[in-house]
Design a protein around this motif. Structure first.
Motif, short mmCIF file in Angstrom:
data_model
loop_
_atom_site.label_atom_id
_atom_site.label_comp_id
_atom_site.label_asym_id
_atom_site.label_seq_id
_atom_site.Cartn_x
_atom_site.Cartn_y
_atom_site.Cartn_z
N MET B 201 0.83 -1.20 0.00
CA MET B 201 0.00 0.00 0.00
C MET B 201 0.87 1.26 0.00
SD MET B 201 -3.33 0.71 2.32
CE MET B 201 -4.10 -0.77 1.75
N GLU B 205 0.16 3.45 -3.33
CA GLU B 205 -0.60 4.68 -3.17
C GLU B 205 0.30 5.90 -3.00
OE1 GLU B 205 -3.51 4.21 -3.83
OE2 GLU B 205 -4.01 2.16 -3.24
N LEU B 207 2.17 6.56 -0.54
CA LEU B 207 2.16 7.08 0.82
C LEU B 207 3.58 7.05 1.37
CD1 LEU B 207 -0.90 5.06 2.08
CD2 LEU B 207 -0.85 7.43 1.34
N SER B 276 1.39 2.09 13.02
CA SER B 276 1.18 3.52 12.77
C SER B 276 0.52 3.75 11.43
CB SER B 276 2.52 4.27 12.78
OG SER B 276 3.13 4.20 14.02
N GLU B 279 -3.06 2.82 11.62
CA GLU B 279 -3.81 3.86 12.35
C GLU B 279 -4.14 5.01 11.42
OE1 GLU B 279 -4.95 4.25 15.41
OE2 GLU B 279 -4.23 2.37 16.26
N LEU B 281 -4.48 5.11 8.26
CA LEU B 281 -5.43 4.82 7.19
C LEU B 281 -6.74 4.24 7.70
CD1 LEU B 281 -2.93 3.30 4.63
CD2 LEU B 281 -3.86 5.60 4.65
N GLU B 351 -12.07 -6.09 0.33
CA GLU B 351 -10.85 -5.45 0.81
C GLU B 351 -11.22 -4.38 1.82
OE1 GLU B 351 -7.61 -4.34 -1.71
OE2 GLU B 351 -8.49 -5.45 -3.35
N LEU B 353 -11.21 -0.78 3.26
CA LEU B 353 -11.16 0.51 2.59
C LEU B 353 -10.73 1.58 3.57
CD1 LEU B 353 -14.53 0.14 0.69
CD2 LEU B 353 -12.25 0.04 -0.30
N PRO B 354 -9.76 2.39 3.18
CA PRO B 354 -9.33 3.47 4.08
C PRO B 354 -10.49 4.40 4.40
CG PRO B 354 -7.82 3.23 2.23
CD PRO B 354 -9.00 2.37 1.93
N ARG B 355 -10.51 4.88 5.63
CA ARG B 355 -11.65 5.67 6.09
C ARG B 355 -11.52 7.14 5.72
NH1 ARG B 355 -11.71 3.59 11.62
NH2 ARG B 355 -11.62 5.75 12.29
N ILE B 356 -12.65 7.83 5.75
CA ILE B 356 -12.68 9.26 5.47
C ILE B 356 -11.87 10.03 6.49
CG2 ILE B 356 -14.23 11.23 5.75
CD1 ILE B 356 -16.13 10.04 3.94
N CYS B 357 -12.10 9.75 7.77
CA CYS B 357 -11.42 10.57 8.78
C CYS B 357 -11.24 9.76 10.06
CB CYS B 357 -12.20 11.82 9.09
SG CYS B 357 -13.86 11.52 9.64
#
Lengths: 372, 357
Positions: B201, B205, B207, B276, B279, B281, B351, B353-357
């Motif tokens: 990831m 992505e 990151l 980390s 956390e 994502l 899968e 999914l990364p969260r909004i916030c």
């Protein structure tokens, strides 16, 4: 993990929980506004640590859940158009619209991309000048500054192929609406810490006074939440109602002034429909006149949207705190994360998904009445 | 191997540089069954994977195995990016199938390798992938004895897809399977979880984390051989928690064995940088993929022995005992949280999914 494990210390948590037990003499209903807090409460089992009668009511603070169906359907229609790169945060992709979701649009050939920042979408627009790049600007006050920055940058760079599909909602009007709703039983609020990190908490004292409710600005780690609950119970037991900041390491009274300045440059308040709840006056942001050119709704003129909510889904009652997820007749039966009827089951922050994923070893009766 | 390795491959160092150098990219003819395809086999695959069974280039590899029970496993690899910190699609293609055989209790012996190549794919990158496969096969002690190459038109593939099928010999007296977990059994994991998924990831992505997270991609047959030598029949179940992570693997075992699984969340080893990144994502490491870890379900009296064998191996230094098989909450995975409460760890829908916030 430095500065994280410290807020997940099980021994201290047990100590705070014992203190809450010791001071509680009556049942209380406390609403955590934010879906992230709901998630943390259920994931860490904090609701199981509270005295019988101290009930956590899950509020409407999941941005994925409250995004209106009509806007989801518009997003699906825009994303399906040729020449469009539709960008979204990951958890919007599985949210059901009337007929499909963004994953299905992607599967049918739509260019749907998960990004981690709206600024990534701006970069995509720069790199793809012959494509229209649309970012789904969903969220509370927390995600709004980055979304505001994206259109600010797009304008400054003269981009004609970037737009924002905006569905921003605001917490204080929602608290007002919940407290004003007939039959409301919520007696105290945990205000969402990250929202307050942007906006400060100067908007809350009038609400605390108007409705005689304690409002505690609270973080997301287990100890943050237990401390927020402890402070709320102390006030409730004493008959007090004021605003406390239990998240001082992040939140100040005034908030992030630079972010607020950017927000007011780009957005203006508007009446906004909340999925499952209805229209709440002045509860949302839309792009203001200076930035209207970047509004995807204006740019794509989607019409003919006919939205149909599942009649079985009681997500609205869950979002208002009127029922617990387990009290919905469809919970765990017709409605599961695999086949969600409503957004509260699909979003990772949704109350129904949190209950389904983390609390399933409890009976439905326990789920319905957990904490009562 | 890092992402820039492909660029450092010098085709002139390969066994017969001329034909390959004529076509620095894959063309449709490489999959046409003619001369170009033969050249790919003779000048790239054969030198890298050389062994007696492959050498005859027949329609099938012919080899001798001692009499006994065979295990066979197949897997296709479609990872992006093709090179990532700690591994590549080539290493994955070998280790993935080796591990599937090893956790079945078999000793992996022979693999096939099938390539689906996209027209225009740089030959230098293919050479780098093949080199990684060759190295991984040597490390795992397996031979690639047969294979296939197809080429699809530009735009119809993702550079390269690889399928490997493996054959292994089951060890005598060993019987492991997902349905054999018993109440009271100890659950162990061979090391930190989530490394591979977060490594992929972080590069996919774009990151940037403070430290570079590396994939744990590795062949586990040596580690597993040690465990089986020490504990033998006390090992009831082994699985490698790849896609879907530890959560999916243990849920599948709970269902197959009709038992409950109680985990101690604090005992599950997770690297601090992986934690980390998760956390940040909004991901849970128990759902993140691994490519060099195994979960063991063993009789309780042998748990300490297995743990010490694992920790004595380079790939198992951070092994830990993480839970117990139980008769409570059958077919469910329940974790004791750090707060002392319980939570269900459900099987993921798709899968994460990364969260909004």
């Amino acid at each position: 993990m430095k500065y994280l494990d410290e807020f997940r210390n099980g021994e201290i948590a047990q100590r705070v929980a014992r203190e809450i037990h010791a001071i509680t003499t009556r049942p209380w209903k406390i609403m955590e506004v934010c879906g992230g807090q709901t998630h943390s409460i259920i994931k860490n089992g904090i609701d199981q640590m509270l005295p019988v009668g101290v009930e956590m009511v899950h509020g409407p603070g999941c941005p994925v859940c409250v995004t209106p169906l009509e806007l989801i359907d518009k997003a699906l229609a825009i994303a399906a158009q040729p020449g469009v790169i539709f960008c979204s945060f990951g958890d919007m992709l599985r949210v059901p619209g009337t007929d499909s979701d963004l994953f299905q649009v992607k599967g049918r050939g739509g260019d749907v991309r998960v990004v981690y920042s709206p600024l990534d979408a701006v970069e995509l627009a720069v790199k793809n000048p012959d494509r229209q790049v649309v970012f789904f600007g969903v969220g509370f006050e927390t995600t709004a500054p980055a979304n505001a920055m994206s259109v600010h940058l797009a304008k400054r760079r003269g981009l004609k192929n970037f737009s924002l599909l905006v569905s921003h909602v605001l917490v204080p009007p929602a608290i007002d609406a919940i407290m004003s709703s007939p039959g409301n039983q919520v007696q105290a609020f945990l205000a969402a810490g990250h929202v307050c990190s942007v906006m400060g908490y100067w908007e809350y004292p009038p609400l605390a006074d108007q409705f005689n409710i304690p409002i505690i600005v609270t973080g997301f780690e287990p100890l943050d939440l237990l401390d927020g609950i402890r402070r709320a119970v102390i006030q409730l037991e004493r008959g007090e109602h004021h605003v406390e900041n239990a998240y001082e390491r992040i939140v100040s009274y005034a908030g992030n002034l630079e972010a607020q300045r950017l927000l007011s440059e780009v957005f203006e308040t508007t009446d906004r429909a909340w999925r499952g709840i209805g229209v709440i006056p002045r509860s949302g942001w839309k792009l203001n006149a200076a930035y209207r050119d970047f509004d995807a709704e204006e740019r794509f003129h989607i019409s003919g949207i006919r939205t149909v909510e599942s009649p079985l889904c009681h997500a609205g009652d869950v979002l208002r705190g009127a029922i617990k997820p387990g009290e919905c007749p469809a919970f765990g039966k017709e409605c599961t994360p695999r086949r969600p009827l409503g957004a509260t089951m699909v979003s990772s922050e949704g109350a129904c998904a949190a209950y389904f994923n983390y609390g399933r070893f409890l009976s439905f009766e326990q789920l319905a009445g957990a904490g009562r | 191997m890092t992402t820039d390795t492909a660029a450092t491959i010098d085709l002139s160092t390969w066994s017969c540089p001329l034909p390959l150098a004529d076509y620095p990219e894959i063309v449709m003819g490489h999959g046409g069954g003619g001369k170009l395809g033969n050249e790919l086999v003779e000048h790239l695959f054969l030198p890298a994977f050389r062994n007696a069974a492959l050498e005859n280039l027949g329609d099938a590899a012919v080899f001798d195995l001692a009499s006994g029970r065979l295990a066979m496993s197949t897997d296709s690899f479609v990872v992006q990016p093709l090179f990532f910190p700690g591994g590549s699609i080539g290493a994955l293609a070998i280790n993935g199938t080796v591990n599937d055989l090893a956790v079945s209790g078999a000793e992996p012996k022979f693999l096939s390798a099938s390539f689906i190549l996209e027209e225009g794919f740089p030959l230098a990158q293919l050479a780098a992938i093949v080199q990684e496969m060759s190295a991984a096969a040597k490390t795992a002690g397996v031979q690639i004895v047969t294979g296939d190459t197809k080429v699809v038109e530009r735009g119809h593939g993702d550079g390269v897809y690889i399928n490997t099928t493996g054959v292994g010999l089951l060890r005598a007296g060993i019987s492991v399977g997902p349905a054999l977990a018993e109440p009271g059994d100890a659950i162990l994991v061979s090391g930190t979880i989530g490394d591979h998924g977060m490594a992929i990831m972080s590069v996919r992505e774009g990151l940037e984390f403070e430290s570079q997270i590396r994939s744990d991609c590795a062949a586990l047959n040596g580690l597993i051989a040690n465990v089986l030598s020490a504990a033998g029949g006390a090992v009831h179940t082994m699985r490698d928690p790849t896609r879907g992570g530890l959560a999916s693997t243990l849920n599948e075992i709970a269902s197959a064995s009709n038992v409950g699984i109680a985990l101690d969340e604090r005992a599950i080893p997770v690297r601090p940088d992986v934690r980390s990144a998760c956390e940040l994502l909004g991901l849970d490491p128990v759902y993140v993929a691994n490519e060099g870890k195994a979960a063991f379900i063993v009789a309780p009296e042998c748990a300490d022995v297995v743990l010490s064998v694992l920790q004595a191996h380079p790939l198992g230094r951070e092994a830990a005992r993480i839970g117990t098989v139980t008769t409570d909450h059958p077919r469910m995975l329940v974790a004791r949280t750090a707060m002392g409460a319980n939570r269900v760890i459900a099987i993921p829908v798709g899968e994460q999914l990364p969260r909004i916030c």
